[in-house]
Design a protein around this motif. Structure first.
Motif, PDB file in Angstrom:
ATOM      1  N   GLY A  60     -27.757   9.517  19.908  1.00 38.07           N
ATOM      2  CA  GLY A  60     -27.273  10.060  21.172  1.00 38.07           C
ATOM      3  C   GLY A  60     -28.331  10.400  22.196  1.00 38.07           C
ATOM      4  N   VAL A  61     -29.582  10.009  21.951  1.00 40.56           N
ATOM      5  CA  VAL A  61     -30.631  10.348  22.910  1.00 40.56           C
ATOM      6  C   VAL A  61     -30.817   9.248  23.971  1.00 40.56           C
ATOM      7  N   GLY A  62     -30.042   8.164  23.827  1.00 40.57           N
ATOM      8  CA  GLY A  62     -30.136   7.086  24.807  1.00 40.57           C
ATOM      9  C   GLY A  62     -31.031   5.944  24.350  1.00 40.57           C
ATOM     10  N   LYS A  63     -31.165   5.796  23.046  1.00 41.96           N
ATOM     11  CA  LYS A  63     -32.017   4.742  22.490  1.00 41.96           C
ATOM     12  C   LYS A  63     -31.523   3.354  22.902  1.00 41.96           C
ATOM     13  N   SER A  64     -30.213   3.105  22.736  1.00 45.02           N
ATOM     14  CA  SER A  64     -29.690   1.768  23.046  1.00 45.02           C
ATOM     15  C   SER A  64     -29.764   1.476  24.540  1.00 45.02           C
ATOM     16  N   THR A  65     -29.469   2.480  25.345  1.00 47.93           N
ATOM     17  CA  THR A  65     -29.537   2.307  26.796  1.00 47.93           C
ATOM     18  C   THR A  65     -30.973   1.976  27.197  1.00 47.93           C
ATOM     19  N   ARG A  95     -25.431   6.123  33.016  1.00 42.58           N
ATOM     20  CA  ARG A  95     -24.357   6.105  32.026  1.00 42.58           C
ATOM     21  C   ARG A  95     -23.246   5.135  32.438  1.00 42.58           C
ATOM     22  N   ASN A 151     -36.249  10.421  27.681  1.00 38.16           N
ATOM     23  CA  ASN A 151     -34.985  10.079  28.350  1.00 38.16           C
ATOM     24  C   ASN A 151     -34.249  11.364  28.708  1.00 38.16           C
ATOM     25  N   PRO A 157     -34.636   9.752  34.192  1.00 38.86           N
ATOM     26  CA  PRO A 157     -33.783  10.919  34.453  1.00 38.86           C
ATOM     27  C   PRO A 157     -32.383  10.768  33.865  1.00 38.86           C
ATOM     28  N   ASP A 195     -28.945  10.541  34.775  1.00 42.67           N
ATOM     29  CA  ASP A 195     -28.225  10.227  36.006  1.00 42.67           C
ATOM     30  C   ASP A 195     -26.926   9.529  35.645  1.00 42.67           C
ATOM     31  N   ARG A 204     -21.270  -3.073  24.165  1.00 43.40           N
ATOM     32  CA  ARG A 204     -20.835  -2.253  25.298  1.00 43.40           C
ATOM     33  C   ARG A 204     -21.917  -2.228  26.382  1.00 43.40           C
ATOM     34  N   SER A 234     -24.320   1.470  32.146  1.00 43.28           N
ATOM     35  CA  SER A 234     -24.524   0.973  30.780  1.00 43.28           C
ATOM     36  C   SER A 234     -23.208   0.954  30.015  1.00 43.28           C
TER      37      SER A 234
END
Ligand code: ADP
Length: 394
Positions: A145-150, A346, A303, A340, A342, A180, A349
Motif C-alpha cells: 500500500g505504499v505505492g510500489k506498483s504505481t 491515484r 512516495n 507527492p 496527489d 489496473r 493509475s
C-alpha cells in the motif's frame, strides 16, 4: 478452496486422480503432484508440482490435465501452472512402488530436450541470466500500500520515455495490480516455441499472473509454488530485447521476497517507502534483505511525500516529509527522489493511464523521470554500462 463453487471440487479431485503420475502410476493427487487447486466459478487453476527430472514430458502432462479437466461439465477455463518440486518425494513414491519407470510413459515419444520449463528446470537458488534482457530491476517495498506498483509503472514508463526498451513483470502473484495500473488484461498469446507473448501497454511489454488466473481466484499456493510461477512468468515469456525489465515485487521482506531476490538475476533494487516511521523501518528491512543476497540497492524513493491539495494545490507534509532521504543517508544508499501524494496520481493509475502518460509534461512526470535517471546513473556508476537509447522513427 474458495470461490463460488459451480464446479464440484470432488469431481475435480477425482479427475486429477484419474490421471496417472509418471513413474509411480498413482493418481496425480495421491502421488503428490498437485500443489493446489483453486476454483472461481467455472474457472479452475491447478498447480502441478512436477519433478524436473521428467523434462519435456511435463508439458505433455500439463496438457493432459488441461484436456481432462476441460472436459468436466461446468468447467469453462482451466489454468495449469507448472512448478518445480524437489525430486525426492515423488521419486520416493516411484521406488517404493513397482519402479514403473518405463511402464507409465503414456506411450509419449519424448520431444528433444529443449523445452525446459524455467522454474521447474532450475530448482534451488540458481540465477540464470535472462537472454536479451540487460538489466532486471526489482521495485520493492517493506509493506503493502505504499505505492510500489504505481511507482514501478511510472518509472518504467519514464525509462521508456528516455528511449530504452522496457518490460514490466508483475510478480505480486497474490495481488497483481499491473492490469489496473497499466490498463491491460486478457490471456497472452503463445509463440510457436510455446512462449507467452507479453501484453503491450503504452509501449511497455507487460506480463502478470493476473493475465493467467481469474482475478477473484484466491491463491492458496505455498512458497515454492509461488517461486516457480514467478520463474515461469520470467522465463517462459518472449521478452525479446529489453534494456530494462522492471519487476514489481510482492510487498514485504519475508522468505518469498528473499528467495525471489536470490533466484532472479537482479541488477539492483529500488525501494519505495512513504515518509512515516513505520514504513521507513520496513524500507530499512528491504535494504538489509537485498544486502544479504548481494543485490545492490539502487536507491529509495519517497512516495506520498507531501500532500497536494486538489483544490488549491497547496503542499502539506502530512507524514513529515523528508524521512526517506534521511533514512537513505543513514543506510548509505542513494535517495532517488520524492513523489507527492496527489489525487491525480491515484486517479490516473487506477484508470490504467499512469500520470507519466496522462500528463507527460507535468511536475509528477518530471519527478518520476528524475527517479528513472537516478536509476540509470547508479547503474552507470556501479560499472553497469548505460544501454544506448533507441532512436525512434515517427
Ligand atoms: P502497492 O503496490 O505498494 O500496494 P499501489 O501502487 O497499488 O501500492 O498504490 C496503492 C494506492 O495508492 C493506489 O490506489 C494508488 O493509486 C495510490 N497511490 C500510489 N501512489 C500515490 C501517490 N503518489 N499519490 C496518490 N495516490 C497514490
Amino acid at each position: 478452496m474458495s470461490g463460488v463453487n459451480s464446479v464440484d471440487e470432488a469431481t475435480i479431485r477425482r479427475t486429477l486422480d484419474g490421471i496417472p503420475a509418471p513413474r509411480s502410476g498413482k493418481g496425480l493427487l495421491a502421488a503428490g503432484w498437485i500443489g493446489g487447486i483453486s476454483i472461481a466459478g467455472a474457472k479452475v487453476t491447478v498447480a502441478l508440482e512436477v519433478d524436473p527430472a521428467i523434462g519435456p514430458a511435463m508439458e505433455l502432462l500439463k496438457r493432459e490435465v488441461e484436456v481432462r479437466l476441460g472436459a468436466v461439465p461446468g468447467i469453462e477455463q482451466v489454468t495449469v501452472v507448472l512448478s518445480g518440486k524437489r525430486a525426492s518425494s515423488q521419486s520416493q513414491g516411484a521406488h517404493q512402488g513397482h519402479n514403473h519407470d518405463h511402464g507409465h510413459d503414456h506411450g509419449q515419444a519424448h520431444p528433444p530436450r529443449k523445452a525446459q520449463v524455467g522454474g521447474a528446470a532450475a530448482p534451488g537458488n540458481v540465477k540464470l541470466p535472462l537472454p536479451g534482457v540487460r538489466h532486471i530491476i526489482a521495485v520493492a517495498s517493506g509493506k503493502g500500500g505504499v505505492g510500489k506498483s504505481t511507482t514501478a509503472a511510472n518509472v518504467a514508463l519514464s525509462l521508456l520515455g528516455l528511449g530504452y526498451k522496457v518490460g514490466v513483470l508483475d510478480s505480486d502473484i497474490y495481488g497483481p495490480s499491473m492490469q489496473r495500473v497499466l490498463g491491460v488484461s486478457g490471456k497472452p498469446d503463445t509463440t510457436a516455441q510455446k512462449k507467452m507473448v507479453p501484453k503491450q501497454a503504452h509501449g511497455l511489454k507487460v506480463m502478470s499472473m493476473g493475465f493467467l488466473v481469474p482475478e477473484d481466484t484466491a491463491m492458496i499456493w505455498r512458497g515454492p509454488m509461488v517461486m516457480s510461477a514467478i520463474q515461469q512468468l520470467l522465463r517462459e515469456v518472449d521478452w525479446g530485447e529489453l534494456d530494462f525489465l522492471i519487476v514489481d515485487m510482492p510487498p514485504g521482506t519475508g522468505d518469498a521476497q528473499l528467495t525471489l531476490a536470490q533466484t532472479v538475476p537482479l541488477a539492483g533494487a529500488v525501494i519505495v517507502s512513504t515518509p512515516q516511521d513505520l514504513a521507513l523501518i520496513d524500507a530499512a528491512r528491504g535494504v538489509t534483505m537485498f544486502n544479504k543476497v548481494s543485490v545492490p540497492v539502487l536507491g529509495i524513493v519517497e512516495n506520498m511525500s507531501t500532500f497536494i491539495c486538489p483544490n488549491c494545490q497547496h503542499e502539506t507534509p502530512i507524514f513529515g516529509h523528508g524521512g526517506a532521504r534521511a533514512e537513505a543517508d543513514r543506510l548509505g544508499v542513494r535517495f532517488l527522489g520524492e513523489i507527492p501524494l496527489d489525487m491525480a496520481i491515484r486517479v490516473t493509475s487506477d484508470e490504467g493511464r499512469p500520470i507519466v502518460i496522462d500528463q507527460p509534461n507535468g511536475p509528477h512526470a518530471a519527478a518520476y523521470r528524475a527517479v528513472a535517471e537516478g536509476v540509470v546513473a547508479v547503474l552507470e556508476s556501479g560499472g553497469g554500462k548505460r544501454p544506448a537509447p533507441v532512436i525512434r522513427m515517427e
